[in-house]
Design a protein around this motif. Structure first.
Motif, mmCIF file in Angstrom:
data_model
loop_
_atom_site.group_PDB
_atom_site.id
_atom_site.type_symbol
_atom_site.label_atom_id
_atom_site.label_comp_id
_atom_site.label_asym_id
_atom_site.label_seq_id
_atom_site.Cartn_x
_atom_site.Cartn_y
_atom_site.Cartn_z
ATOM 1 N N GLY A 85 0.800 -1.222 0.000
ATOM 2 C CA GLY A 85 0.000 0.000 0.000
ATOM 3 C C GLY A 85 0.829 1.266 0.000
ATOM 4 O O GLY A 85 0.449 2.271 -0.578
ATOM 5 N N ILE B 43 -0.229 7.436 -6.066
ATOM 6 C CA ILE B 43 0.286 8.707 -5.569
ATOM 7 C C ILE B 43 1.807 8.619 -5.498
ATOM 8 O O ILE B 43 2.345 7.612 -5.022
ATOM 9 N N THR C 36 -6.169 11.815 -10.634
ATOM 10 C CA THR C 36 -7.597 12.149 -10.557
ATOM 11 C C THR C 36 -8.249 11.506 -11.778
ATOM 12 O O THR C 36 -7.583 10.824 -12.560
ATOM 13 N N ILE D 30 2.342 5.434 -3.126
ATOM 14 C CA ILE D 30 1.194 5.018 -2.313
ATOM 15 C C ILE D 30 0.106 4.485 -3.235
ATOM 16 O O ILE D 30 -0.304 5.159 -4.183
ATOM 17 N N ASP D 31 -0.317 3.267 -2.961
ATOM 18 C CA ASP D 31 -1.359 2.623 -3.762
ATOM 19 C C ASP D 31 -2.465 2.213 -2.804
ATOM 20 O O ASP D 31 -2.579 1.064 -2.419
ATOM 21 N N ALA D 32 -3.245 3.165 -2.362
ATOM 22 C CA ALA D 32 -4.188 2.871 -1.282
ATOM 23 C C ALA D 32 -5.332 3.868 -1.281
ATOM 24 O O ALA D 32 -5.725 4.381 -0.245
ATOM 25 N N MET D 33 -5.878 4.152 -2.474
ATOM 26 C CA MET D 33 -7.020 5.063 -2.545
ATOM 27 C C MET D 33 -8.160 4.494 -1.692
ATOM 28 O O MET D 33 -8.361 3.282 -1.650
ATOM 29 N N ALA D 34 -8.896 5.401 -1.059
ATOM 30 C CA ALA D 34 -9.966 4.971 -0.164
ATOM 31 C C ALA D 34 -11.088 4.264 -0.932
ATOM 32 O O ALA D 34 -11.720 3.358 -0.403
ATOM 33 N N ILE E 238 -13.106 7.980 -5.752
ATOM 34 C CA ILE E 238 -12.391 9.179 -5.293
ATOM 35 C C ILE E 238 -11.851 9.994 -6.462
ATOM 36 O O ILE E 238 -11.920 11.230 -6.453
ATOM 37 N N ARG F 220 -14.135 12.547 -7.754
ATOM 38 C CA ARG F 220 -14.381 13.639 -6.802
ATOM 39 C C ARG F 220 -13.207 14.621 -6.795
ATOM 40 O O ARG F 220 -13.390 15.825 -6.658
ATOM 41 N N LEU F 221 -11.977 14.086 -6.921
ATOM 42 C CA LEU F 221 -10.799 14.961 -6.914
ATOM 43 C C LEU F 221 -10.789 15.872 -8.142
ATOM 44 O O LEU F 221 -10.520 17.072 -8.025
ATOM 45 N N ARG G 44 -5.974 -1.932 5.130
ATOM 46 C CA ARG G 44 -6.371 -1.857 3.720
ATOM 47 C C ARG G 44 -5.344 -2.592 2.864
ATOM 48 O O ARG G 44 -5.645 -3.156 1.836
ATOM 49 N N SER G 45 -4.104 -2.530 3.261
ATOM 50 C CA SER G 45 -3.042 -3.341 2.666
ATOM 51 C C SER G 45 -2.023 -3.565 3.780
ATOM 52 O O SER G 45 -2.262 -3.163 4.919
ATOM 53 N N VAL H 297 -0.972 -0.138 5.278
ATOM 54 C CA VAL H 297 -1.918 0.984 5.311
ATOM 55 C C VAL H 297 -3.148 0.601 6.125
ATOM 56 O O VAL H 297 -3.874 -0.335 5.784
ATOM 57 N N ALA I 224 -8.025 11.619 -0.875
ATOM 58 C CA ALA I 224 -7.828 10.398 -1.666
ATOM 59 C C ALA I 224 -7.599 9.195 -0.765
ATOM 60 O O ALA I 224 -8.108 8.103 -1.020
ATOM 61 N N LEU I 225 -6.849 9.382 0.304
ATOM 62 C CA LEU I 225 -6.434 8.236 1.117
ATOM 63 C C LEU I 225 -7.374 7.980 2.289
ATOM 64 O O LEU I 225 -7.588 6.834 2.675
#
Lengths: 344, 344
Positions: free
Chosen positions: A105, A133, A165, A268-272, A276, A279-280, B72-73, B76, B239-240
């Motif tokens: 993540g 990210i 985004t 970082i590879d952990a978008m919620a 998202i 929205r960004l 989440r991972s 994270v 985002a996160l």
């Protein structure tokens, strides 16, 4: 004069290959420099190439290596750049992070013994293309005085952040100095004064004379806050990369010393949630559409200007100082010692 | 008037316990507020307590929960704060990161549905006590206009960074606004004008009138660069953490809405070598000893001022507005519904 991306890439790549860079590495290094030109940042463009070539010739850059990595812990990769070309080592580090981060993540590469990366935006944009990210930080030679200080104690310590985004990613790339030393040199060359907020002279006194400022130190951006960010980056990079601190850093601006600064790359590879991204970009569009202070200057978002300039440059070519272009052409070695299928 | 840390902690803790906070949670929340007072940042101190108490009474804060986490991972941690007290949820998240980061080297908690954290320095200092690097970022209600803009579109989006050294850690804690809204309120209350660079009025026009600025928007710090950092934090957090973006954020400054901002906490346990800590503190000492611009104002390092003020406050107590102290005492519930061994 104007030249095209293709012409610039061909010359820069050839000059590097002639000095024993693998074709792939030459293309990577040339790409970072030409990309800066396309985006309208010539200070990070081809004017850096003669120094890179001189450093290769003097053994300060090994154009063949991609650096050597070892996982310091599950998500932290330690890289010995082995004096490689900055962009080559950094892109190889990002490649190595790619698989790990899909499990962890978040993952980081801490790089020492590497050469100048050029524009940090390049690396975080590369990460954002994967929908991830990216953050990048580098240390550099002492050029910046502390807030309330008068002597160069910090590097220009840039930081770049890209957030994907649904549209273009947000791409921030800033040095923590109020202005680049390149801009001060440009003022000195054209005989123009500089604002008093920009710099101090060699004795630490305030100055508006660009020639005196060249020998002195630059102010941090944003007073105490920008200084704070700059010194935090200084410590983060040294602590994690094991590289030198600014007063002891050499090799980013000269062709005499091994480069001992450091670089950090965080992915970082952990978008919620998958929603998202939309929205960004909606939010960024709201920011762009918000009322500007000057009617003819719409509100921008970091990366907008570079994207616009790049589009124009790809269509029309970019401006280059004819003297620099002639200098670069004059650096071509003939007969070329290593052609590797490229025409010299 | 002056009060001591002990007296302040006793009252703040009691007020929270009286509103059903577990004793441990009350102490955690009170500690963050009192710590801000000790460090000379009353804007993040006890003046925030009446609103916190009102939010508990209205069910906008659940003072019993520590939030719920899920990985989440591998590195994270996703936290649903369950409307908990901000510091309680954040400290619980740091606890959960502690074990993981010793294996992963870098780990992150992304928190939504949590209340205001108070000073971010508190959390990263806590991490630095373990010899680790801490980073914290939060989003907040729209108060800041874009560089070149006139309408509040960004939160004050603070970032804090602590890096341990052989001496005191470097502790940076900055909002990305040029000034706090608290300071503008203070100018308005005392009838003083503000510099034109600070804010715009409700119509987006420039103003030096603090009362007009209260209804308008604050400038980002450091012009385009500070704005860039602020908007990058805005996107990173949303985002996160999966939290709202500034124009839609509520609940950090009112006692009416559930708080929908987000927080990121990053912990890094991956120093390049054990000898680094000593090199970092030597460097900071060199920076402190470098020649200042004003002879009587030595160069500082982020965190130095807070440390000095804290030492004085611990010895002599800290100043508090008598009206605020009276207000707080007046909020004591008697008979106290939940005493848990504390005297009311």
């Amino acid at each position: 004069m104007k030249i095209t991306e293709t012409t610039a890439m061909a010359l820069a790549t050839r000059l590097l290959i002639q000095r024993n860079a693998l074709a792939e590495n030459a293309k990577c290094q040339a790409g970072v420099l030409v990309e800066a030109e396309l985006k309208g940042h010539p200070s990070h463009g081809l004017q850096r190439l003669p120094r890179i070539l001189a450093r290769i010739e003097r053994g300060l850059i090994d154009p063949a290596t991609k650096g050597e990595g070892r996982w310091r812990s599950e998500a932290v990769l330690e890289i010995d750049g082995q004096k490689g070309l900055g962009p080559v080592v950094a892109m190889a580090a990002l490649d190595r992070l790619r698989e790990r981060v899909s499990v962890s993540g978040i993952a980081m590469a801490a790089i020492r013994n590497n050469n100048h990366l050029g524009m940090l935006a390049h690396y975080v944009e590369h990460v954002a293309k994967d929908g991830r990210i990216g953050l990048a930080m580098s240390s550099s030679e002492a050029l910046v005085h502390p807030f309330g200080g008068t002597r160069a104690m910090l590097g220009t310590n840039p930081i770049a952040i890209a957030v994907p985004t649904a549209g273009r990613p947000l791409v921030l790339d800033l040095a923590t100095s109020i202005v680049s030393m390149g801009k001060i040199h440009h003022h000195a060359a054209t005989g123009r004064p500089i604002p008093e907020s920009w710099a101090r002279d060699a004795e630490g006194g305030p100055t508006t004379d660009a020639a005196s400022a060249k020998l002195g130190s630059i102010a941090p951006f944003g007073e105490a806050k920008g200084y704070g960010l700059g010194i935090a980056i200084e410590l983060l990079v040294a602590a994690l990369a094991g590289s030198a601190l600014a007063p002891d850093i050499r090799g980013t601006l000269d062709a005499e010393a091994v480069c001992n600064k450091g670089d950090l790359l965080i992915v970082i590879d952990a978008m919620a949630a998958p929603t998202i991204a939309g929205r960004l970009s909606d939010y960024l569009d709201r920011v762009r559409a918000s009322p500007p202070a000057e009617v003819d200057q719409p509100v921008g978002v970091p990366g907008d200007g570079a994207t616009r300039r790049r589009e124009v440059s790809l269509r029309e070519g970019f401006d280059i100082d004819p003297a620099l272009w002639a200098e670069l052409n004059g650096l071509s070695l003939s007969p070329s010692p290593v052609l590797e299928g490229q025409s010299s």
